[in-house]
Design a protein around this motif. Structure first.
Motif, PDB file in Angstrom:
ATOM      1  N   TYR A 130       0.915  -1.342  -0.105  1.00 52.39           N
ATOM      2  CA  TYR A 130       0.069  -0.138   0.000  1.00 52.39           C
ATOM      3  C   TYR A 130       0.714   1.243   0.065  1.00 52.39           C
ATOM      4  CZ  TYR A 130      -3.717   3.408   1.611  1.00 52.39           C
ATOM      5  OH  TYR A 130      -4.476   4.240   1.925  1.00 52.39           O
ATOM      6  N   GLN A 131       1.999   1.317   0.790  1.00 48.93           N
ATOM      7  CA  GLN A 131       2.805   2.547   0.850  1.00 48.93           C
ATOM      8  C   GLN A 131       3.492   2.640  -0.164  1.00 48.93           C
ATOM      9  OE1 GLN A 131       4.898   1.773   4.986  1.00 48.93           O
ATOM     10  NE2 GLN A 131       4.564   3.918   4.795  1.00 48.93           N
ATOM     11  N   ARG A 132       4.288   1.660  -1.207  1.00 44.40           N
ATOM     12  CA  ARG A 132       4.906   1.857  -2.136  1.00 44.40           C
ATOM     13  C   ARG A 132       4.194   2.235  -3.183  1.00 44.40           C
ATOM     14  NH1 ARG A 132      10.037   0.584  -0.508  1.00 44.40           N
ATOM     15  NH2 ARG A 132      10.162  -0.531   1.464  1.00 44.40           N
ATOM     16  N   ASP A 133       3.002   1.823  -3.410  1.00 40.66           N
ATOM     17  CA  ASP A 133       1.932   2.118  -4.544  1.00 40.66           C
ATOM     18  C   ASP A 133       1.518   3.589  -4.258  1.00 40.66           C
ATOM     19  OD1 ASP A 133       0.159   1.174  -6.885  1.00 40.66           O
ATOM     20  OD2 ASP A 133      -1.234   1.819  -5.402  1.00 40.66           O
ATOM     21  N   MET A 134       0.985   3.854  -3.073  1.00 37.92           N
ATOM     22  CA  MET A 134       0.591   5.276  -2.916  1.00 37.92           C
ATOM     23  C   MET A 134       1.702   6.354  -3.211  1.00 37.92           C
ATOM     24  SD  MET A 134      -2.467   5.796  -1.803  1.00 37.92           S
ATOM     25  CE  MET A 134      -3.917   4.697  -1.498  1.00 37.92           C
ATOM     26  N   ALA A 135       3.211   5.929  -2.885  1.00 39.41           N
ATOM     27  CA  ALA A 135       4.243   6.955  -3.107  1.00 39.41           C
ATOM     28  C   ALA A 135       4.409   7.099  -4.409  1.00 39.41           C
ATOM     29  CB  ALA A 135       5.435   6.442  -2.228  1.00 39.41           C
ATOM     30  N   ALA A 136       4.378   5.902  -5.301  1.00 41.89           N
ATOM     31  CA  ALA A 136       4.560   5.891  -6.732  1.00 41.89           C
ATOM     32  C   ALA A 136       3.480   6.840  -7.314  1.00 41.89           C
ATOM     33  CB  ALA A 136       4.432   4.524  -7.327  1.00 41.89           C
ATOM     34  N   ASN A 137       2.362   7.205  -6.703  1.00 39.69           N
ATOM     35  CA  ASN A 137       1.359   7.937  -7.467  1.00 39.69           C
ATOM     36  C   ASN A 137       1.235   9.315  -6.485  1.00 39.69           C
ATOM     37  OD1 ASN A 137      -0.469   6.262  -9.358  1.00 39.69           O
ATOM     38  ND2 ASN A 137       0.274   4.899  -7.856  1.00 39.69           N
ATOM     39  N   GLY A 138       2.134   9.636  -5.902  1.00 40.23           N
ATOM     40  CA  GLY A 138       2.188  11.122  -5.436  1.00 40.23           C
ATOM     41  C   GLY A 138       1.615  11.016  -3.990  1.00 40.23           C
ATOM     42  N   VAL A 139       1.306  10.098  -3.145  1.00 41.69           N
ATOM     43  CA  VAL A 139       1.010   9.983  -2.075  1.00 41.69           C
ATOM     44  C   VAL A 139       1.876   9.726  -0.878  1.00 41.69           C
ATOM     45  CG1 VAL A 139      -1.074   9.470  -0.314  1.00 41.69           C
ATOM     46  CG2 VAL A 139      -1.459   9.814  -2.837  1.00 41.69           C
ATOM     47  N   ALA A 140       2.231  10.439  -0.068  1.00 33.85           N
ATOM     48  CA  ALA A 140       3.186  10.062   1.140  1.00 33.85           C
ATOM     49  C   ALA A 140       2.224   9.168   2.131  1.00 33.85           C
ATOM     50  CB  ALA A 140       3.810  11.487   1.984  1.00 33.85           C
ATOM     51  N   THR A 141       3.130   8.647   2.837  1.00 34.85           N
ATOM     52  CA  THR A 141       2.276   7.698   4.102  1.00 34.85           C
ATOM     53  C   THR A 141       3.236   7.423   5.121  1.00 34.85           C
ATOM     54  OG1 THR A 141       2.871   5.427   2.962  1.00 34.85           O
ATOM     55  CG2 THR A 141       0.772   6.283   2.521  1.00 34.85           C
ATOM     56  N   PHE A 142       2.598   7.406   6.244  1.00 38.00           N
ATOM     57  CA  PHE A 142       3.427   6.984   7.378  1.00 38.00           C
ATOM     58  C   PHE A 142       2.955   5.894   8.170  1.00 38.00           C
ATOM     59  CE2 PHE A 142       5.281   7.842  11.835  1.00 38.00           C
ATOM     60  CZ  PHE A 142       6.460   7.480  11.847  1.00 38.00           C
ATOM     61  N   ALA A 143       3.400   4.748   8.087  1.00 37.27           N
ATOM     62  CA  ALA A 143       2.889   3.574   8.586  1.00 37.27           C
ATOM     63  C   ALA A 143       3.345   3.256  10.062  1.00 37.27           C
ATOM     64  CB  ALA A 143       2.976   2.302   7.503  1.00 37.27           C
ATOM     65  N   VAL A 144       2.686   3.079  11.170  1.00 39.50           N
ATOM     66  CA  VAL A 144       3.359   3.007  12.423  1.00 39.50           C
ATOM     67  C   VAL A 144       3.105   1.475  12.992  1.00 39.50           C
ATOM     68  CG1 VAL A 144       3.045   5.277  13.033  1.00 39.50           C
ATOM     69  CG2 VAL A 144       1.259   3.716  13.511  1.00 39.50           C
ATOM     70  N   ASP A 145       3.647   1.011  13.877  1.00 40.02           N
ATOM     71  CA  ASP A 145       3.708   0.203  14.816  1.00 40.02           C
ATOM     72  C   ASP A 145       2.774   0.664  16.058  1.00 40.02           C
ATOM     73  OD1 ASP A 145       5.140  -2.004  13.314  1.00 40.02           O
ATOM     74  OD2 ASP A 145       6.806  -1.269  14.266  1.00 40.02           O
ATOM     75  N   ALA A 146       1.845   0.221  16.267  1.00 39.19           N
ATOM     76  CA  ALA A 146       1.072   0.627  17.596  1.00 39.19           C
ATOM     77  C   ALA A 146       1.832   0.132  18.771  1.00 39.19           C
ATOM     78  CB  ALA A 146      -0.382   0.010  17.471  1.00 39.19           C
ATOM     79  N   LEU A 147       1.389   0.906  19.875  1.00 37.74           N
ATOM     80  CA  LEU A 147       2.313   0.581  21.111  1.00 37.74           C
ATOM     81  C   LEU A 147       2.076  -0.937  21.463  1.00 37.74           C
ATOM     82  CD1 LEU A 147       1.336   3.538  23.304  1.00 37.74           C
ATOM     83  CD2 LEU A 147       3.703   3.096  22.603  1.00 37.74           C
ATOM     84  N   GLY A 148       3.087  -1.600  21.764  1.00 38.79           N
ATOM     85  CA  GLY A 148       2.948  -3.169  22.005  1.00 38.79           C
ATOM     86  C   GLY A 148       3.285  -4.048  20.894  1.00 38.79           C
ATOM     87  N   SER A 149       3.236  -3.389  19.605  1.00 34.73           N
ATOM     88  CA  SER A 149       3.827  -4.344  18.567  1.00 34.73           C
ATOM     89  C   SER A 149       4.722  -3.791  18.001  1.00 34.73           C
ATOM     90  CB  SER A 149       2.469  -4.102  17.668  1.00 34.73           C
ATOM     91  OG  SER A 149       2.386  -2.942  17.180  1.00 34.73           O
ATOM     92  N   GLY A 150       5.164  -4.354  16.745  1.00 33.03           N
ATOM     93  CA  GLY A 150       6.250  -4.326  16.108  1.00 33.03           C
ATOM     94  C   GLY A 150       7.543  -3.775  16.907  1.00 33.03           C
ATOM     95  N   ARG A 151       8.266  -2.636  16.411  1.00 34.46           N
ATOM     96  CA  ARG A 151       9.099  -2.143  17.138  1.00 34.46           C
ATOM     97  C   ARG A 151       8.936  -0.926  17.845  1.00 34.46           C
ATOM     98  NH1 ARG A 151      13.602  -1.225  12.247  1.00 34.46           N
ATOM     99  NH2 ARG A 151      14.779  -0.272  14.328  1.00 34.46           N
ATOM    100  N   SER A 152       7.881  -0.556  18.214  1.00 33.46           N
ATOM    101  CA  SER A 152       7.281   0.455  19.161  1.00 33.46           C
ATOM    102  C   SER A 152       7.588  -0.228  20.583  1.00 33.46           C
ATOM    103  CB  SER A 152       5.897   0.749  19.021  1.00 33.46           C
ATOM    104  OG  SER A 152       5.841   1.491  17.752  1.00 33.46           O
ATOM    105  N   THR A 153       7.366   0.760  21.675  1.00 37.19           N
ATOM    106  CA  THR A 153       7.627   0.479  23.067  1.00 37.19           C
ATOM    107  C   THR A 153       6.656  -0.673  23.301  1.00 37.19           C
ATOM    108  OG1 THR A 153       8.392   2.478  23.699  1.00 37.19           O
ATOM    109  CG2 THR A 153       7.573   1.244  25.566  1.00 37.19           C
ATOM    110  N   GLN A 154       6.948  -1.640  24.355  1.00 34.62           N
ATOM    111  CA  GLN A 154       5.999  -2.602  24.688  1.00 34.62           C
ATOM    112  C   GLN A 154       5.671  -2.490  26.132  1.00 34.62           C
ATOM    113  OE1 GLN A 154       6.702  -6.895  23.443  1.00 34.62           O
ATOM    114  NE2 GLN A 154       6.770  -7.223  25.718  1.00 34.62           N
ATOM    115  N   PRO A 155       4.721  -1.804  26.518  1.00 41.85           N
ATOM    116  CA  PRO A 155       4.460  -1.506  27.788  1.00 41.85           C
ATOM    117  C   PRO A 155       3.770  -2.978  28.507  1.00 41.85           C
ATOM    118  CG  PRO A 155       3.075   0.176  26.556  1.00 41.85           C
ATOM    119  CD  PRO A 155       3.561  -1.055  25.705  1.00 41.85           C
ATOM    120  N   LEU A 156       3.333  -2.702  29.830  1.00 36.70           N
ATOM    121  CA  LEU A 156       2.477  -3.873  30.388  1.00 36.70           C
ATOM    122  C   LEU A 156       1.258  -3.763  29.456  1.00 36.70           C
ATOM    123  CD1 LEU A 156       3.151  -3.414  34.040  1.00 36.70           C
ATOM    124  CD2 LEU A 156       4.044  -5.398  32.686  1.00 36.70           C
ATOM    125  N   SER A 157       0.883  -4.883  29.302  1.00 40.31           N
ATOM    126  CA  SER A 157      -0.343  -4.676  28.485  1.00 40.31           C
ATOM    127  C   SER A 157      -1.460  -4.188  28.922  1.00 40.31           C
ATOM    128  CB  SER A 157      -0.970  -6.315  28.138  1.00 40.31           C
ATOM    129  OG  SER A 157      -1.061  -7.135  29.436  1.00 40.31           O
TER     130      SER A 157
END
Length: 337
Positions: free
Chosen positions: A88-115
């Protein structure tokens, strides 16, 4: 449609055609970079939200903030399969649209607090802080004057809470969401297909507490059936799956998915779902007219809808995902984002 964006797309097309290559080569001009955004949560605890910014080769003042669903992460928007053909991100950018995709808190490389510290309201507060950073130029050095927040599934619930609680966005896109969920089917997913992430052969390495859950291995098809999905996409979905704090459910369910809180959104809204989504669009997706009629009472802002044919709940990963992306771009152009 904004004239500048139109000219930019024409210029990209001319460059591609003159080089005698396919349109996919425009992706080589897309610039993606990862960064951490400082946020506070809970009782003034400090953490970071990790994300990937993808920008087009031409300058834009508008960015989409992409908020994934439960047991997903930022890779939902940039799935590593077939050289990014489903990204989705690369297709949008190729068509002129910037995107910022985040990891929500607790997922991916974002901070993992107590659930127990993570709720839908907590996630919405974190997204508000990310939006402030995007507007201030604190993400990748790019300053954006317009922010459109795009959510998927639980991320759409977070999007509703953010847009109604802070009124700091210019547009709202909700995917994988309606106010007419199949609660019985969703209960089945949680009872039969979900377990603590610490029992997962891969996610257990994060040593998260028992309040974080994920799907059982080999069950990701529940987010696609009965829609069409490539086996390779399904495999990538399994490989990149993540965890979610079970504590996000109570306030998201009551405030975002069941209540008319969304009537407080004061900017244009697009609901873009898969026509075969049997979880969050089970009863009102027979047609776009049916969906619009069912959802209109929940909104006072201008509302448009789109259904992607033969797409399941994970609409951005469906075989017809290109239709989904183009519908969102058309809606943005219509509102001059």
């Amino acid at each position: 449609m904004r004239p500048r964006r139109t000219l930019a797309r024409i210029a990209i097309t001319i460059l591609v055609l003159s080089a005698g290559v396919t349109s996919a080569s425009a992706d080589t001009q897309v610039r993606c970079s990862e960064t951490d955004v400082p946020v506070t949560y809970g009782l003034l605890l400090h953490g970071t939200v990790h994300g990937q910014l993808c920008v087009p080769p031409t300058t834009t003042n508008t960015v989409q903030l992409l908020v994934h669903g439960g047991t997903y992460n930022r890779y939902y928007w940039d799935i590593p399969y077939n050289n990014g053909s489903y990204s989705y991100q690369r297709d949008m950018a190729a068509n002129g649209v910037a995107t910022f995709a985040v990891d929500a808190l607790g997922s991916g490389r974002s901070t993992q607090p107590l659930s127990e510290l993570i709720t839908g309201t907590t996630e919405a507060s974190a997204m508000h802080q990310v939006i402030q950073a995007l507007r201030a130029g604190a993400v990748g050095g790019s300053q954006f004057s317009r922010v459109v927040i795009v959510g998927h599934s639980m991320g759409s619930g977070v999007t509703v809470l953010e847009a109604t609680g802070y009124h700091d966005v210019d547009g709202v896109v909700l995917t994988g969401m309606t106010h007419s969920m199949d609660l019985l089917a969703l209960t089945g997913v949680f009872v039969d297909g979900v377990r603590p992430a610490l029992l997962d052969p891969v996610l257990s390495q994060r040593s998260s507490d028992p309040g974080y859950v994920t799907t059982m291995p080999g069950t990701r098809q529940v987010f696609h059936n009965p829609g069409l999905v490539e086996p390779g996409v399904l495999a990538a979905d399994e490989t990149t799956k993540d965890q979610v704090a079970a504590t996000v459910v109570p306030d998201l369910l009551t405030l975002a998915f069941e209540s008319p809180l969304s009537r407080s959104i004061n900017v244009p809204v697009l609901i873009a779902n898969g026509a075969s989504d049997g979880l969050f669009c089970a009863f009102v997706c027979a047609s776009e007219d049916t969906l619009r009629a069912a959802e209109s009472p929940y909104f006072t802002a201008p509302l448009e809808v789109h259904l992607t044919p033969q797409a399941g709940h994970a609409v951005a990963l469906s075989t017809n995902a290109a239709d989904h992306r183009e519908a969102i771009r058309a809606w943005m152009d219509e509102h001059s984002f």
